[in-house]
Design a protein around this motif. Structure first.
Motif, PDB file in Angstrom:
ATOM      1  N   SER A   1      -6.932   1.281  -1.834  1.00 21.91           N
ATOM      2  CA  SER A   1      -6.498   2.534  -0.694  1.00 21.91           C
ATOM      3  C   SER A   1      -5.983   3.708  -1.454  1.00 21.91           C
ATOM      4  O   SER A   1      -5.929   4.821  -1.123  1.00 21.91           O
ATOM      5  N   ASN A   2      -5.463   3.439  -2.818  1.00 23.01           N
ATOM      6  CA  ASN A   2      -4.826   4.482  -3.266  1.00 23.01           C
ATOM      7  C   ASN A   2      -5.527   5.188  -4.562  1.00 23.01           C
ATOM      8  O   ASN A   2      -4.834   5.911  -5.452  1.00 23.01           O
ATOM      9  N   GLY A   3      -6.806   4.732  -4.747  1.00 18.06           N
ATOM     10  CA  GLY A   3      -7.544   5.098  -5.649  1.00 18.06           C
ATOM     11  C   GLY A   3      -7.405   4.793  -7.088  1.00 18.06           C
ATOM     12  O   GLY A   3      -7.773   5.759  -7.932  1.00 18.06           O
ATOM     13  N   ILE A   4      -6.790   3.751  -7.235  1.00 17.28           N
ATOM     14  CA  ILE A   4      -6.544   3.271  -8.740  1.00 17.28           C
ATOM     15  C   ILE A   4      -7.134   2.061  -8.939  1.00 17.28           C
ATOM     16  O   ILE A   4      -7.799   1.254  -8.326  1.00 17.28           O
ATOM     17  N   SER A   5      -7.205   1.800 -10.328  1.00 16.02           N
ATOM     18  CA  SER A   5      -7.985   0.508 -10.388  1.00 16.02           C
ATOM     19  C   SER A   5      -7.235  -0.684 -10.403  1.00 16.02           C
ATOM     20  O   SER A   5      -6.059  -0.793 -10.348  1.00 16.02           O
ATOM     21  N   PHE A   6      -7.880  -1.711 -10.400  1.00 13.19           N
ATOM     22  CA  PHE A   6      -7.416  -3.183  -9.906  1.00 13.19           C
ATOM     23  C   PHE A   6      -7.989  -4.173 -10.978  1.00 13.19           C
ATOM     24  O   PHE A   6      -8.960  -4.207 -11.333  1.00 13.19           O
ATOM     25  N   TYR A   7      -6.981  -4.969 -11.503  1.00 19.43           N
ATOM     26  CA  TYR A   7      -7.294  -5.955 -12.398  1.00 19.43           C
ATOM     27  C   TYR A   7      -6.700  -7.314 -11.721  1.00 19.43           C
ATOM     28  O   TYR A   7      -5.527  -7.217 -11.474  1.00 19.43           O
TER      29      TYR A   7
ATOM     30  N   LYS B   1       2.913   9.279  -6.191  1.00 22.40           N
ATOM     31  CA  LYS B   1       3.370  10.590  -6.001  1.00 22.40           C
ATOM     32  C   LYS B   1       4.843  10.878  -6.589  1.00 22.40           C
ATOM     33  O   LYS B   1       4.783  12.240  -7.325  1.00 22.40           O
ATOM     34  N   GLU B   2       5.797  10.146  -6.600  1.00 21.36           N
ATOM     35  CA  GLU B   2       6.899  10.437  -6.988  1.00 21.36           C
ATOM     36  C   GLU B   2       7.089  10.881  -8.622  1.00 21.36           C
ATOM     37  O   GLU B   2       7.736  11.469  -9.206  1.00 21.36           O
ATOM     38  N   HIS B   3       6.113   9.894  -9.385  1.00 22.85           N
ATOM     39  CA  HIS B   3       6.156  10.063 -10.781  1.00 22.85           C
ATOM     40  C   HIS B   3       5.115  10.905 -11.117  1.00 22.85           C
ATOM     41  O   HIS B   3       4.909  11.259 -12.300  1.00 22.85           O
ATOM     42  N   GLY B   4       4.096  11.431 -10.210  1.00 22.66           N
ATOM     43  CA  GLY B   4       3.209  12.580 -10.810  1.00 22.66           C
ATOM     44  C   GLY B   4       2.004  11.846 -11.414  1.00 22.66           C
ATOM     45  O   GLY B   4       1.272  12.357 -12.321  1.00 22.66           O
ATOM     46  N   TYR B   5       1.822  10.288 -11.194  1.00 22.89           N
ATOM     47  CA  TYR B   5       0.940   9.595 -12.054  1.00 22.89           C
ATOM     48  C   TYR B   5      -0.394  10.232 -11.633  1.00 22.89           C
ATOM     49  O   TYR B   5      -0.847  10.230 -10.491  1.00 22.89           O
TER      50      TYR B   5
ATOM     51  N   LYS C   1      -6.689   8.078 -12.588  1.00 28.07           N
ATOM     52  CA  LYS C   1      -7.430   7.620 -13.466  1.00 28.07           C
ATOM     53  C   LYS C   1      -6.733   6.855 -14.860  1.00 28.07           C
ATOM     54  O   LYS C   1      -7.065   6.263 -15.647  1.00 28.07           O
ATOM     55  N   GLU C   2      -5.483   7.242 -14.786  1.00 28.62           N
ATOM     56  CA  GLU C   2      -4.398   6.554 -15.917  1.00 28.62           C
ATOM     57  C   GLU C   2      -3.540   5.473 -15.198  1.00 28.62           C
ATOM     58  O   GLU C   2      -2.716   5.212 -15.999  1.00 28.62           O
ATOM     59  N   THR C   3      -3.820   5.200 -13.890  1.00 30.81           N
ATOM     60  CA  THR C   3      -3.245   4.154 -13.349  1.00 30.81           C
ATOM     61  C   THR C   3      -3.788   2.858 -12.947  1.00 30.81           C
ATOM     62  O   THR C   3      -5.072   2.965 -12.343  1.00 30.81           O
ATOM     63  N   CYS C   4      -3.146   1.696 -12.994  1.00 27.67           N
ATOM     64  CA  CYS C   4      -3.949   0.600 -12.520  1.00 27.67           C
ATOM     65  C   CYS C   4      -2.873  -0.541 -11.925  1.00 27.67           C
ATOM     66  O   CYS C   4      -1.685  -0.383 -12.273  1.00 27.67           O
ATOM     67  N   LEU C   5      -3.251  -1.420 -11.219  1.00 29.06           N
ATOM     68  CA  LEU C   5      -2.436  -2.598 -10.542  1.00 29.06           C
ATOM     69  C   LEU C   5      -2.852  -3.811 -10.869  1.00 29.06           C
ATOM     70  O   LEU C   5      -4.175  -4.135 -11.061  1.00 29.06           O
TER      71      LEU C   5
ATOM     72  N   ILE D   1       0.827  -1.113   0.037  1.00 29.19           N
ATOM     73  CA  ILE D   1       0.098  -0.022   0.180  1.00 29.19           C
ATOM     74  C   ILE D   1       0.934   1.206  -0.125  1.00 29.19           C
ATOM     75  O   ILE D   1       0.576   2.332  -0.764  1.00 29.19           O
ATOM     76  N   THR D   2       1.916   1.325   0.839  1.00 27.70           N
ATOM     77  CA  THR D   2       2.792   2.330   1.028  1.00 27.70           C
ATOM     78  C   THR D   2       3.866   2.606  -0.139  1.00 27.70           C
ATOM     79  O   THR D   2       3.911   3.531  -0.833  1.00 27.70           O
ATOM     80  N   LEU D   3       4.364   1.502  -0.965  1.00 28.86           N
ATOM     81  CA  LEU D   3       4.972   1.493  -2.174  1.00 28.86           C
ATOM     82  C   LEU D   3       4.162   1.963  -3.197  1.00 28.86           C
ATOM     83  O   LEU D   3       4.617   2.839  -3.993  1.00 28.86           O
ATOM     84  N   VAL D   4       2.897   1.493  -3.388  1.00 29.97           N
ATOM     85  CA  VAL D   4       1.768   2.157  -4.427  1.00 29.97           C
ATOM     86  C   VAL D   4       1.691   3.807  -4.223  1.00 29.97           C
ATOM     87  O   VAL D   4       1.943   4.437  -5.193  1.00 29.97           O
ATOM     88  N   LYS D   5       1.526   4.155  -3.004  1.00 32.43           N
ATOM     89  CA  LYS D   5       1.418   5.526  -2.757  1.00 32.43           C
ATOM     90  C   LYS D   5       2.600   6.307  -3.195  1.00 32.43           C
ATOM     91  O   LYS D   5       2.417   7.466  -3.798  1.00 32.43           O
ATOM     92  N   LYS D   6       3.865   5.800  -2.580  1.00 33.30           N
ATOM     93  CA  LYS D   6       5.083   6.579  -3.082  1.00 33.30           C
ATOM     94  C   LYS D   6       5.390   6.799  -4.413  1.00 33.30           C
ATOM     95  O   LYS D   6       5.880   7.760  -5.047  1.00 33.30           O
ATOM     96  N   LEU D   7       5.253   5.583  -5.062  1.00 30.61           N
ATOM     97  CA  LEU D   7       5.398   5.641  -6.521  1.00 30.61           C
ATOM     98  C   LEU D   7       4.545   6.376  -7.253  1.00 30.61           C
ATOM     99  O   LEU D   7       4.962   7.069  -8.113  1.00 30.61           O
TER     100      LEU D   7
END
Length: 212
Positions: free
Chosen positions: A181-187, A157-161, A164-168, A149-155
């Motif tokens: 928890s980071n507000g991105i799509s999950f597949y 933020k650091e890349h400014g993604y 709506k353009e990001t998924c896991l 959860i923390t890794l996704v959040k940091k990534l």
């Protein structure tokens, strides 16, 4: 299945890129071989039910929940190191790669921003990606002991993604939780239990596409 506006894909590793579950089962059985089989079986079940969690969490769970015994960070790290030594030896076999997802990654890595976010130990993960010639397909490779959860959040933020353009892409409920928890799509992929729960599910990457 077509996804619009997707530019950034965060990949889980175990079960999505590498078929490693049985090898990791073996690793836990090996490092805890001096304990009784029933206790080890409980750990293996927890491990399989929580594929996205790190070995540090699972080792702590074994001692504090299954054995009902206090443990220390030093003891956890010692067992984690033993586990990693087994994984470095056993998981560099390219036959363990999941070719369906890997072919998609090879064909699309220059068109999208690919990262790995895994529950696997980060140093071991980077070693395996190097040995399996995977590193060049990903902008960055991240793993435990930092929680996913923390890794996704940091990534993000650091890349400014943009969310709506990001998924896991993942194969466990822990992957969904990291995405949600980071507000991105999950597949979901390679885990029918997740399909039964109603998540967006990828049967095969060869019939999966992005609307570009």
């Amino acid at each position: 299945m077509i996804i619009k506006e997707m530019k950034n894909i965060l990949w889980d590793f175990d079960g999505v890129i590498l078929d490693s579950m049985e090898v990791r089962d073996f690793g836990f059985k090996e490092i805890f071989k001096n304990f009784n089989e029933e206790q080890i079986s409980l750990l293996i079940k927890y491990h399989r039910d929580n594929g996205g969690l790190s070995r540090y969490v699972k080792i702590r769970y074994f001692f504090e929940t299954i054995l009902n015994k206090d443990t220390t960070e030093k003891e956890i790290n010692e067992y984690a190191l033993k586990f990693s030594e087994i994984m470095r030896k056993e998981l560099t076999n390219s036959q363990n790669l999941i070719m369906d997802s890997l072919n998609f990654i090879k064909q699309n890595h220059s068109n999208y921003n690919f990262h790995i976010v895994s529950g696997s130990d980060q140093e071991e993960l980077r070693f395996l990606c190097h040995e399996l010639n995977l590193s060049s397909y990903f902008i960055s490779i991240h793993g435990s002991p930092i929680p996913k959860i923390t890794l996704v959040k940091k990534l993000i933020k650091e890349h400014g993604y943009l969310s709506k353009e990001t998924c896991l892409m993942g194969d466990s409920i822990n992957d969904y939780e990291a995405a949600h928890s980071n507000g991105i799509s999950f597949y979901a992929y390679n885990n029918k239990k997740l399909k039964e729960k109603g998540f967006n599910y990828i049967e095969e990457f060869k019939v999966f596409s992005f609307n570009t």
